[in-house]
Design a protein around this motif. Structure first.
Motif, mmCIF file in Angstrom:
data_model
loop_
_atom_site.group_PDB
_atom_site.id
_atom_site.type_symbol
_atom_site.label_atom_id
_atom_site.label_comp_id
_atom_site.label_asym_id
_atom_site.label_seq_id
_atom_site.Cartn_x
_atom_site.Cartn_y
_atom_site.Cartn_z
ATOM 1 N N SER A 88 33.958 45.539 23.342
ATOM 2 C CA SER A 88 34.349 44.643 24.431
ATOM 3 C C SER A 88 35.360 45.335 25.334
ATOM 4 O O SER A 88 36.096 46.244 24.903
ATOM 5 C CB SER A 88 34.951 43.349 23.875
ATOM 6 N N THR A 89 35.402 44.903 26.574
ATOM 7 C CA THR A 89 36.396 45.473 27.491
ATOM 8 C C THR A 89 37.807 45.079 27.055
ATOM 9 O O THR A 89 38.767 45.816 27.306
ATOM 10 C CB THR A 89 36.128 45.040 28.945
ATOM 11 N N GLY B 123 38.636 44.940 37.671
ATOM 12 C CA GLY B 123 38.041 44.111 36.637
ATOM 13 C C GLY B 123 39.034 43.834 35.517
ATOM 14 O O GLY B 123 39.743 44.733 35.059
ATOM 15 N N ASN C 255 38.215 41.729 28.893
ATOM 16 C CA ASN C 255 37.893 40.427 28.282
ATOM 17 C C ASN C 255 37.241 40.668 26.928
ATOM 18 O O ASN C 255 36.297 41.457 26.814
ATOM 19 C CB ASN C 255 36.934 39.676 29.222
ATOM 20 N N LYS D 269 35.314 38.804 25.464
ATOM 21 C CA LYS D 269 33.961 38.230 25.441
ATOM 22 C C LYS D 269 32.982 39.030 26.301
ATOM 23 O O LYS D 269 31.807 38.660 26.412
ATOM 24 C CB LYS D 269 34.005 36.773 25.920
ATOM 25 N N GLU D 270 33.453 40.091 26.930
ATOM 26 C CA GLU D 270 32.589 40.953 27.751
ATOM 27 C C GLU D 270 32.286 42.223 26.955
ATOM 28 O O GLU D 270 33.162 43.050 26.732
ATOM 29 C CB GLU D 270 33.277 41.315 29.070
ATOM 30 N N TYR D 271 31.033 42.362 26.520
ATOM 31 C CA TYR D 271 30.635 43.490 25.687
ATOM 32 C C TYR D 271 29.822 44.499 26.499
ATOM 33 O O TYR D 271 28.945 44.111 27.283
ATOM 34 C CB TYR D 271 29.795 43.007 24.501
ATOM 35 N N ASP E 243 24.941 50.368 30.807
ATOM 36 C CA ASP E 243 26.045 49.970 31.688
ATOM 37 C C ASP E 243 26.775 51.194 32.227
ATOM 38 O O ASP E 243 26.796 52.256 31.592
ATOM 39 C CB ASP E 243 27.065 49.117 30.928
ATOM 40 N N THR F 210 39.213 40.339 40.277
ATOM 41 C CA THR F 210 37.924 41.023 40.137
ATOM 42 C C THR F 210 37.192 41.085 41.474
ATOM 43 O O THR F 210 36.935 40.051 42.095
ATOM 44 C CB THR F 210 37.036 40.309 39.106
ATOM 45 N N LYS G 181 33.743 42.267 43.397
ATOM 46 C CA LYS G 181 32.339 42.618 43.167
ATOM 47 C C LYS G 181 31.635 42.931 44.485
ATOM 48 O O LYS G 181 32.082 42.505 45.561
ATOM 49 C CB LYS G 181 31.596 41.461 42.477
#
Length: 252
Positions: free
Chosen positions: A38-39, A81, A84, A86-88, A93, A224, A226
């Motif tokens: 995860s990040t 960014g 998190n 929960k961000e895998y 990527d 963040t 984008k």
């Protein structure tokens, strides 16, 4: 005003140390960047390394309210960014990790791209063009030239490869403060010559390159950024010192 941008020999010594530590964080984290991490975990590892191993301070943590020690910008995230748990990361990527370290009161700042496993030729090319554009621009830096040569060099190269340069964010002077004068544009505006570059200035060059158009949007978290068209983005950054005949990369 430019006299305040010139670093003394003592300041330069401290900048070299901060720059070296910054580059070491980016080298350290590479083996951990595999599918499934995860990040948030990447941030934790970098934070502990900076605090415990380097006995330094992560400059991003708490800066204008930023909640983490590094920035992790994945795929269509251009910059800033927020890590998190929960961000895998997954196979294919691309991620930009942006690190800034304070040591002895002075800052180093750098970022680079990492590819997770195997990815497409286009995404690899995007990362390569972003890196090349940075190094081409660094070759143009020397006392006496105007800072607009940096953006002109980057934009010409990037657009010749059918990518675009983000306009909304720029490089910056750096030293005792994280962000100082001057601002360093990564695109060319003929109305803005920029500043005349002088020996012993220190600043960052950090082009952000998109596959699609250059338009970006900031998310609701206030950090963040984008791409508006959801195309992938890549960035490379170094802190440099202007020398007699060129520049020295402090974060190499």
């Amino acid at each position: 005003m430019t006299s305040t941008l010139i670093k003394t020999s003592q300041e330069i010594k401290k900048m070299r140390i901060a720059g070296k530590l910054t580059s070491e964080v980016l080298n350290m984290i590479k083996p951990f960047l595999i599918p499934g991490i995860s990040t948030g975990e990447i941030d934790r590892i970098c934070h502990n390394y900076i605090i415990k191993q380097q006995k330094a301070i992560p400059a991003c943590l708490g800066y204008n309210g930023f909640p983490n020690s590094i920035c992790t910008s994945v795929n269509d995230v251009v910059c800033h960014g927020i890590p998190n748990y929960k961000e895998y990361l997954k196979e294919g990527d691309i991620i930009n990790i942006d690190v800034a370290v304070i040591k002895n009161g002075y800052h180093g700042d750098a970022s680079k791209m990492f590819v997770i496993g195997k990815t497409t030729k286009q995404f690899r090319k995007l990362c390569k063009i972003a890196k090349n554009s940075l190094f081409l621009a660094l070759k143009k830096i020397k006392p006496g030239v105007y800072s607009s040569i940096i953006g002109k060099t980057i934009q010409k190269y990037v657009e010749s490869n059918k990518f675009s340069v983000v306009r909304n964010y720029c490089g910056h002077g750096i030293g005792k403060k994280f962000h100082e004068k001057p601002e360093i544009l990564h695109f060319y505006n003929k109305k803005i010559a920029g500043i005349k570059i002088k020996k012993n200035m220190t600043f960052t060059v950090e082009p952000m390159i998109n596959i699609g158009n250059h338009n970006v949007q900031c998310m609701q978290d206030g950090w963040t950024v984008k791409t508006k068209d959801h195309s992938y983005s890549a960035q490379y950054e170094h802190t440099i010192l202007v020398t007699e005949n060129g520049c020295e990369i402090l974060t190499l």
